[in-house]
Motif scaffolding. Structure first.
Motif, PDB file in Angstrom:
ATOM      1  N   ASP A  53       0.842  -1.200   0.000  1.00  0.00           N
ATOM      2  CA  ASP A  53       0.000   0.000   0.000  1.00  0.00           C
ATOM      3  C   ASP A  53       0.878   1.251   0.000  1.00  0.00           C
ATOM      4  O   ASP A  53       0.541   2.260  -0.628  1.00  0.00           O
ATOM      5  N   GLU A  54       2.003   1.158   0.713  1.00  0.00           N
ATOM      6  CA  GLU A  54       3.008   2.225   0.686  1.00  0.00           C
ATOM      7  C   GLU A  54       4.392   1.597   0.731  1.00  0.00           C
ATOM      8  O   GLU A  54       4.612   0.613   1.458  1.00  0.00           O
ATOM      9  N   ILE A  55       5.325   2.164  -0.033  1.00  0.00           N
ATOM     10  CA  ILE A  55       6.732   1.758   0.030  1.00  0.00           C
ATOM     11  C   ILE A  55       7.484   2.857   0.764  1.00  0.00           C
ATOM     12  O   ILE A  55       7.531   4.000   0.308  1.00  0.00           O
ATOM     13  N   HIS A  56       8.055   2.522   1.909  1.00  0.00           N
ATOM     14  CA  HIS A  56       8.717   3.538   2.736  1.00  0.00           C
ATOM     15  C   HIS A  56      10.220   3.611   2.492  1.00  0.00           C
ATOM     16  O   HIS A  56      10.805   4.693   2.577  1.00  0.00           O
ATOM     17  N   GLY A  63       7.869  -1.573   3.437  1.00  0.00           N
ATOM     18  CA  GLY A  63       6.683  -0.728   3.499  1.00  0.00           C
ATOM     19  C   GLY A  63       5.586  -1.407   4.267  1.00  0.00           C
ATOM     20  O   GLY A  63       5.840  -2.217   5.168  1.00  0.00           O
ATOM     21  N   ILE A  64       4.340  -1.081   3.915  1.00  0.00           N
ATOM     22  CA  ILE A  64       3.195  -1.669   4.607  1.00  0.00           C
ATOM     23  C   ILE A  64       2.190  -2.204   3.598  1.00  0.00           C
ATOM     24  O   ILE A  64       2.034  -1.669   2.493  1.00  0.00           O
ATOM     25  N   LYS A  65       1.520  -3.286   3.975  1.00  0.00           N
ATOM     26  CA  LYS A  65       0.426  -3.870   3.203  1.00  0.00           C
ATOM     27  C   LYS A  65      -0.663  -4.265   4.189  1.00  0.00           C
ATOM     28  O   LYS A  65      -0.406  -5.017   5.139  1.00  0.00           O
ATOM     29  N   ASP A  66      -1.862  -3.724   3.966  1.00  0.00           N
ATOM     30  CA  ASP A  66      -3.001  -4.002   4.856  1.00  0.00           C
ATOM     31  C   ASP A  66      -2.649  -3.699   6.316  1.00  0.00           C
ATOM     32  O   ASP A  66      -3.011  -4.444   7.237  1.00  0.00           O
TER      33      ASP A  66
END
Length: 397
Positions: free
Chosen positions: A160-163, A315-318
């Motif tokens: 959902d986002e790549i940090h 990053g984050i997913k869900d």
């Protein structure tokens, strides 16, 4: 059925021409042009022996816009693939604009008198290409190129986002030479000796050349290698297109032998790009050095081992943290057996062919000037698996 013009007869140009020749249903006519036509003729002979296909060869000065435009008007290609020097990006884009022909390259523009590579000069052409109804695809090599597509694919399917992004380029091959570069020595040394730069929380941070390092454990028995932080052009566009990005860095491996030679050459002035006078003759030291170093194309039969180039993404997913490594491993020996080249040229030349294929098939095509990550990554990722650069994606701790 389409006609492709490839400009540049170095190692990458050779690979791209060979790979296009393997796909007659896409590239029905191949034209190879360079200042040094004997290099074009040697590539054409190799293609004839390997595939049975004949390609046309021409001598051309890519710095001369009017000459190139006249040449384009005469041969009428569907696409120009620029594999010449980065200095020639803008003249070739001007010629393509005048002739109304799509354009592709693998490296962004760099002024001859300043070792500064960035996209601003080429991005400034966006409105002109849009109004002309033609397309320019920038950086369709491996890094930049495939690494951009890896990031776009990861963003589409895994995050959902790549940090955080670390692009890590490892050449674990050995050519047995005391000092040689795997692509154009002039461009390679200009790139390596510049200050490092990385993206950190909305701003660029600079470092002294090759002053930051880390050890990374590469997969498939390549093992631990020391990597050095550099600035690389794909970072400039990726920080604009990856959602939520907080940090982005680029790393490359170098042997101690290579770095020792480079430091000595730099200390005695041989990497200078300004003009000095020798016996009344103006000489650019780096250009002279290039003339005495091994030709990169000559390293093909000498090089053994593998490359490993990939993107480490966090990053984050869900709502949950996620870390993914997307990479390709390429064998120098296998590349030489297939197209007569080492893996550094192969990993750049194959994506150039695929980018041209995407454009000709209209899977990637819209007027303007674009970077690789601005298109749907899926068909490109599929083609990497089909045409010699299979990739893997693994979740890591």
């Amino acid at each position: 059925m389409s006609k492709i013009l490839i400009i540049g007869a170095g190692g990458v140009g050779s690979v791209t021409a060979h790979k296009c020749a393997q796909l007659p249903e896409i590239f029905s006519e191949i034209i190879l042009a360079s200042r040094t036509i004997h290099k074009c003729d040697a590539i054409a002979q190799s293609i004839k022996e390997r595939t049975g296909r004949s390609i046309s060869t021409f001598a051309i000065d890519a710095d001369n816009v009017s000459e190139t435009k006249s040449f384009l008007d005469r041969i009428k290609p569907d696409i120009v693939v620029n594999l010449a020097l980065p200095y020639q990006d803008l003249p070739l884009m001007d010629a393509c604009l005048d002739a109304g022909i799509d354009y592709l390259d693998t490296a962004n523009y760099e002024p001859p008198d300043e070792a500064k590579f960035e996209y601003k000069w080429q991005w400034a052409y966006k409105k002109k290409f849009l109004e002309k109804g033609i397309m320019a695809l920038l950086g369709s090599g491996f890094d930049p190129g495939v690494t951009n597509v890896f990031c776009a694919w990861a963003q589409k399917h895994h995050f959902d986002e790549i940090h955080e992004l670390d692009i890590i380029d490892c050449n674990a091959g050995d050519h047995g030479q005391h000092f040689a570069t795997n692509f154009n020595p002039e461009i390679n040394i200009r790139e390596i000796t510049q200050r490092g730069r990385f993206w950190d929380h909305g701003e660029w941070v600079e470092t002294d050349p090759l002053s930051w390092s880390m050890t990374y454990d590469f997969p498939e028995k390549i093992g631990k290698k020391k990597c050095y932080l550099m600035y690389h052009e794909e970072l400039e566009s990726l920080v604009m297109h990856l959602k939520g990005l907080k940090r982005a860095r680029f790393w490359m491996t170098f042997s101690e032998q290579y770095l020792t030679h480079l430091r000595v050459l730099e200390n005695v002035g041989m990497t200078r790009i300004d003009t000095v006078e020798y016996n009344g003759t103006p000489v650019v030291p780096l250009k002279f050095l290039k003339s005495v170093l091994p030709e990169p194309a000559s390293l093909g039969p000498l090089t053994q081992g593998r490359t490993c180039i990939g993107c480490l993404l966090k990053g984050i997913k869900d709502g949950q943290p996620k870390k993914l490594y997307v990479y390709n491993i390429c064998s120098h020996e296998a590349c030489y057996e297939e197209v007569g080249s080492q893996a550094i040229s192969y990993t750049t030349g194959v994506p150039a062919m695929i980018g041209a294929k995407m454009m000709l098939e209209k899977k990637w095509h819209r007027p303007g000037v674009w970077n690789m990550e601005e298109f749907d990554p899926d068909p490109f990722m599929d083609n990497l698996n089909l045409y010699g650069l299979p990739w893997k994606a693994v979740e890591v701790d």
